[in-house]
Motif scaffolding. Sequence first.
Motif, PDB file in Angstrom:
ATOM      1  N   THR A  28      14.670  52.951  32.123  1.00  0.00           N
ATOM      2  CA  THR A  28      14.502  53.767  31.202  1.00  0.00           C
ATOM      3  C   THR A  28      13.895  55.411  30.892  1.00  0.00           C
ATOM      4  O   THR A  28      12.917  55.292  30.605  1.00  0.00           O
ATOM      5  CB  THR A  28      14.633  52.939  29.955  1.00  0.00           C
ATOM      6  OG1 THR A  28      15.474  51.615  29.698  1.00  0.00           O
ATOM      7  CG2 THR A  28      15.398  53.965  28.273  1.00  0.00           C
ATOM      8  N   GLN A  42      18.363  65.133  31.242  1.00  0.00           N
ATOM      9  CA  GLN A  42      18.798  64.211  30.881  1.00  0.00           C
ATOM     10  C   GLN A  42      20.309  64.005  30.037  1.00  0.00           C
ATOM     11  O   GLN A  42      20.779  62.959  30.087  1.00  0.00           O
ATOM     12  CB  GLN A  42      18.048  64.187  29.126  1.00  0.00           C
ATOM     13  CG  GLN A  42      18.217  62.444  28.361  1.00  0.00           C
ATOM     14  CD  GLN A  42      17.164  61.821  28.923  1.00  0.00           C
ATOM     15  OE1 GLN A  42      15.834  62.010  29.175  1.00  0.00           O
ATOM     16  NE2 GLN A  42      17.504  60.638  28.618  1.00  0.00           N
ATOM     17  N   GLN A  80      24.958  59.572  32.896  1.00  0.00           N
ATOM     18  CA  GLN A  80      25.899  58.613  31.888  1.00  0.00           C
ATOM     19  C   GLN A  80      24.901  57.860  31.281  1.00  0.00           C
ATOM     20  O   GLN A  80      25.617  57.124  30.619  1.00  0.00           O
ATOM     21  CB  GLN A  80      26.264  58.649  33.318  1.00  0.00           C
ATOM     22  CG  GLN A  80      27.017  59.345  34.066  1.00  0.00           C
ATOM     23  CD  GLN A  80      28.514  59.677  33.322  1.00  0.00           C
ATOM     24  OE1 GLN A  80      29.431  59.169  32.804  1.00  0.00           O
ATOM     25  NE2 GLN A  80      28.910  60.804  33.535  1.00  0.00           N
ATOM     26  N   THR A  81      23.878  57.144  32.114  1.00  0.00           N
ATOM     27  CA  THR A  81      22.918  56.464  30.986  1.00  0.00           C
ATOM     28  C   THR A  81      21.849  56.502  30.989  1.00  0.00           C
ATOM     29  O   THR A  81      20.900  57.126  32.022  1.00  0.00           O
ATOM     30  CB  THR A  81      23.083  54.730  31.931  1.00  0.00           C
ATOM     31  OG1 THR A  81      22.461  53.983  31.190  1.00  0.00           O
ATOM     32  CG2 THR A  81      22.824  55.165  33.180  1.00  0.00           C
ATOM     33  N   ASN A  82      20.752  56.179  30.078  1.00  0.00           N
ATOM     34  CA  ASN A  82      19.125  56.291  30.275  1.00  0.00           C
ATOM     35  C   ASN A  82      18.903  55.749  31.134  1.00  0.00           C
ATOM     36  O   ASN A  82      17.909  55.522  31.925  1.00  0.00           O
ATOM     37  CB  ASN A  82      18.472  56.071  29.507  1.00  0.00           C
ATOM     38  CG  ASN A  82      19.583  57.258  28.076  1.00  0.00           C
ATOM     39  OD1 ASN A  82      19.064  58.316  28.314  1.00  0.00           O
ATOM     40  ND2 ASN A  82      18.449  57.084  27.059  1.00  0.00           N
ATOM     41  N   LEU A  83      19.085  54.188  31.929  1.00  0.00           N
ATOM     42  CA  LEU A  83      18.704  53.471  33.143  1.00  0.00           C
ATOM     43  C   LEU A  83      19.220  54.121  34.279  1.00  0.00           C
ATOM     44  O   LEU A  83      20.299  54.544  34.825  1.00  0.00           O
ATOM     45  CB  LEU A  83      19.476  52.393  32.659  1.00  0.00           C
ATOM     46  CG  LEU A  83      19.352  51.020  33.989  1.00  0.00           C
ATOM     47  CD1 LEU A  83      17.515  51.121  34.147  1.00  0.00           C
ATOM     48  CD2 LEU A  83      19.991  49.722  34.203  1.00  0.00           C
ATOM     49  N   GLN A  84      17.766  54.796  34.543  1.00  0.00           N
ATOM     50  CA  GLN A  84      17.858  56.232  36.467  1.00  0.00           C
ATOM     51  C   GLN A  84      16.859  55.055  37.238  1.00  0.00           C
ATOM     52  O   GLN A  84      16.354  54.468  36.809  1.00  0.00           O
ATOM     53  CB  GLN A  84      17.698  57.173  35.688  1.00  0.00           C
ATOM     54  CG  GLN A  84      18.700  57.888  35.195  1.00  0.00           C
ATOM     55  CD  GLN A  84      20.192  58.634  35.581  1.00  0.00           C
ATOM     56  OE1 GLN A  84      20.401  58.562  36.242  1.00  0.00           O
ATOM     57  NE2 GLN A  84      20.954  57.695  34.915  1.00  0.00           N
TER      58      GLN A  84
END
Length: 72
Positions: free
Chosen positions: A28, A35, A39-43
Amino acid sequence: MHPQNVSNKPTANIDDWSYIGGDRLLGTISNHYRQSDFQTNLQMTSRIIRIDEKEGFAETENTFFILGKRME
């Protein structure tokens, strides 16, 4: 700037992270300069250049990460 960030790369935080593929991190991400593009904070990060879990940092090809909690 983190004292170990001698590369002057942008700094971000990564929490609940784990190794993926042996040379990248998945976690995360927060406080990343791109940022708003996520699309999501999980990268997944770019390739790891160096990592020091004891000192709490990882440098990838593009970013210097402050390591938070590692995923169990």
